[in-house]
Design an enzyme around this catalytic site. Structure first.
Site, mmCIF file in Angstrom:
data_model
loop_
_atom_site.group_PDB
_atom_site.id
_atom_site.type_symbol
_atom_site.label_atom_id
_atom_site.label_comp_id
_atom_site.label_asym_id
_atom_site.label_seq_id
_atom_site.Cartn_x
_atom_site.Cartn_y
_atom_site.Cartn_z
ATOM 1 N N LYS A 42 -8.967 55.328 -31.434
ATOM 2 C CA LYS A 42 -10.182 54.615 -31.032
ATOM 3 C C LYS A 42 -9.809 53.253 -30.427
ATOM 4 C CE LYS A 42 -14.732 53.797 -32.888
ATOM 5 N NZ LYS A 42 -15.510 53.603 -34.095
ATOM 6 N N THR A 95 -20.862 51.126 -45.289
ATOM 7 C CA THR A 95 -21.195 51.019 -46.720
ATOM 8 C C THR A 95 -22.050 52.253 -47.037
ATOM 9 O OG1 THR A 95 -23.111 49.685 -46.119
ATOM 10 C CG2 THR A 95 -21.174 48.497 -46.860
ATOM 11 N N LEU A 109 -30.416 45.905 -35.887
ATOM 12 C CA LEU A 109 -30.304 46.644 -34.629
ATOM 13 C C LEU A 109 -30.837 48.061 -34.782
ATOM 14 C CD1 LEU A 109 -26.597 45.634 -33.915
ATOM 15 C CD2 LEU A 109 -28.692 44.390 -33.321
ATOM 16 N N ARG A 110 -31.609 48.479 -33.782
ATOM 17 C CA ARG A 110 -32.038 49.878 -33.764
ATOM 18 C C ARG A 110 -31.081 50.670 -32.899
ATOM 19 N NH1 ARG A 110 -37.532 48.767 -31.038
ATOM 20 N NH2 ARG A 110 -36.097 47.293 -30.092
ATOM 21 N N PHE A 129 -44.483 50.813 -34.720
ATOM 22 C CA PHE A 129 -44.148 51.576 -35.925
ATOM 23 C C PHE A 129 -45.364 52.221 -36.577
ATOM 24 C CE2 PHE A 129 -40.182 51.998 -38.379
ATOM 25 C CZ PHE A 129 -39.308 51.769 -37.329
ATOM 26 N N GLY A 177 -44.981 61.191 -37.495
ATOM 27 C CA GLY A 177 -43.890 62.088 -37.123
ATOM 28 C C GLY A 177 -43.544 63.012 -38.274
ATOM 29 N N CYS A 213 -30.243 54.345 -41.469
ATOM 30 C CA CYS A 213 -30.608 53.145 -42.238
ATOM 31 C C CYS A 213 -31.747 53.347 -43.230
ATOM 32 C CB CYS A 213 -30.991 52.014 -41.284
ATOM 33 S SG CYS A 213 -29.580 51.347 -40.424
ATOM 34 N N LYS A 257 -31.101 55.396 -46.437
ATOM 35 C CA LYS A 257 -30.066 54.734 -47.243
ATOM 36 C C LYS A 257 -30.638 53.459 -47.891
ATOM 37 C CE LYS A 257 -26.497 52.673 -44.956
ATOM 38 N NZ LYS A 257 -25.700 51.525 -45.257
ATOM 39 N N LYS A 289 -34.088 60.531 -33.769
ATOM 40 C CA LYS A 289 -35.117 59.957 -32.900
ATOM 41 C C LYS A 289 -34.629 60.138 -31.467
ATOM 42 C CE LYS A 289 -33.467 55.184 -32.737
ATOM 43 N NZ LYS A 289 -33.786 53.779 -32.913
#
Ligand code: UDX
Length: 441
Positions: A38, A90, A152-153, A248, A252, A259, A262, A324
């Site tokens: 990487k 994590t 961050l999305r 939001f 759905g 995220c 978790k 998504k």
């Protein structure tokens, strides 16, 4: 603005976005990863994460000499960074507790190498108390640890980084927190300077609130189904209230991704450990599990005409498998959770997703045959189920799809399609919280 020498440990989607964006703000950034291949690919400017704008920023950073990649945290720290960001995974460990072993091993690796006055910044989502614990593990009076959560999305991480709603930095040493906040000064975002536990809790409290908002809206959509009300009008009416907002509020098949599941589990653990029964979060998670089952009930009723009809050997086409639209990420995808339940009910599943190829390997894809072609996926299907909100599904040739399916039924769990278009093409369109059209004379 001060240009700082920064190390970023971990080049996953948070680390690479952080590194590339900080370099674009003018800082000198060195990114480290444990994966030698990487590191070699990134050094050549090859980015394998599907994230708009990221590859360009990486290329610009490399060309400007402000962004470099090295193998291992120790190598990055030998460049004497003033600030070191921890962006390592994590994962959710046993019982929903965040597994901090990677954070701990990085700290162990760099403990004696960190230059004096360096600030260690935790960007990963970690349990409240981790910054203080990291400080103990480091055991270096001359090195401060602060928490600086990311918001961050996936699919808009670069945009979110460069246009933040807020910057949150918390730590026991005010000057260290201020130094980290100053890295973002160019962005002009409101900044919350606080202690480490508060900064760590902001992330959980925000993500759990978002999950709760979605579970709430999904429950309201269910009520709309039962009462003959229209969820789109209900959420529009709610959203004009500035205290609620329009964002939001889209129902759905349940929320997912790397995220929200978790973080809601971790929040429950945090609360349990603090001897607090956080019923609202428990109900938020349960409502989400129920939402996935509800999608199967909708499909069952649509395909068999009965609430207890059998889906055994029924061929279903699944449109959208990622968690998504705009990402190729399958982690905790609600689409795959619904697929697993349909498979358990005996259905045969063929899936199509714009971000996946026929040969995409993923353990959770074992119950779905992936096709590269939506028309092929729909062939002889007894229903098409829209599970991810990919806008391109709207512009498919629904007439052609109607001709290739066995039953022209579409269960649209994202309310994505224009029902009039689907109906004109000959489909029975079934959405979430949408009253059936009045019969025409
Ligand atoms: C989320 C948070 O938004 C972000 O701030 C945090 O840092 C990481 O977690 P992400 O997981 O990328 O980001 O996805 P997000 O866009 O929040 O969507 C989460 C889930 O909710 C997806 O499954 C999505 O389809 C669903 N969703 C979102 C809805 O069902 N309806 C909506 O209106 C919005």
């Amino acid at each position: 603005m001060f240009v700082r020498r920064i190390a970023v440990i971990g080049t996953g989607y948070v680390g690479l976005t952080t590194g590339a964006c900080l370099a674009s703000l003018g800082h000198d950034v060195i990114c480290a990863d444990v994966d030698a291949d990487k590191v070699a690919r990134l050094t050549r400017g090859e980015v394998d994460i599907l994230e708009p704008g990221l590859a360009d920023l990486v290329a610009e950073g490399i060309a400007a000499g402000r962004l470099t990649f090295v193998l291992g945290a120790a190598s990055a720290v030998r460049h004497e960074p003033e600030v070191m960001f921890l962006c390592v995974p994590t994962p959710m460990g046993v019982g929903g507790v965040a597994d901090l072993s990677i954070v701990e091993s990085v700290i162990e690796e760099v403990r004696e190498l960190l230059p004096a006055d360096c600030v260690v910044v935790n960007k990963s989502t970690v349990p409240v108390g981790t910054a203080d614990r990291t400080e103990e593990l480091l055991d270096r009076a001359d090195v401060a640890v602060v928490s600086n959560p990311e918001f961050l999305r996936e699919g808009s991480a670069v945009y979110d980084f460069l246009n933040p709603d807020r910057i949150v930095v918390g730590g026991s040493k005010q000057d260290a927190a201020e130094r980290v906040a100053a890295l973002y000064a160019k962005l002009g975002a409101p900044t919350v300077l606080t202690d480490a536990p508060s900064a760590e809790l902001v992330k959980y409290a925000a993500n759990c609130f978002l999950a709760m908002k979605l579970s709430y809206v999904n429950a309201v959509a269910e009520l709309c189904d039962r009462l003959g009300a229209n969820i789109t009008d209900v959420t529009e009416g709610m959203g004009y209230d500035k205290r609620i907002g329009q964002a939001f509020l889209q129902p759905g098949p349940g929320w997912g991704g790397s995220c929200l599941p978790k973080d809601t589990s971790a929040m429950l653990q945090l609360a349990d450990a603090a001897d607090f029964e956080f019923r609202l979060i428990r109900a938020t998670i349960e409502t989400n599990t129920r939402q996935r089952q509800r999608m199967v009930e909708k499909v069952r009723l649509a395909v068999t005409g009965k609430r207890n009809g059998s889906l055994s050997r029924r061929r279903l086409a699944l449109f959208g498998l990622t968690f998504k639209a705009g990402t190729d990420d399958l982690r905790d995808s609600p689409a795959l959770a619904v697929a697993a339940l349909l498979r358990q009910a005996g259905a045969d599943l063929v899936g199509y997703d714009p971000a996946l190829r026929q040969d995409t390997q993923h353990p959770d894809l074992s119950s779905v045959t992936v096709s590269d072609d939506p028309y092929q996926a729909a062939k002889d299907a007894e229903a098409v189920i829209v599970l991810t909100e990919w806008p391109e599904f709207r512009s498919l040739d629904w007439q052609r799809l109607a001709e290739s399916v066995r039953n022209p039924i579409v269960v649209d769990t994202r309310n994505l399609l224009d029902p009039a278009v689907a109906r004109r093409a000959g489909f029975e369109w079934i959405g979430l919280g949408k009253p059936l059209p009045a019969p025409t004379a």
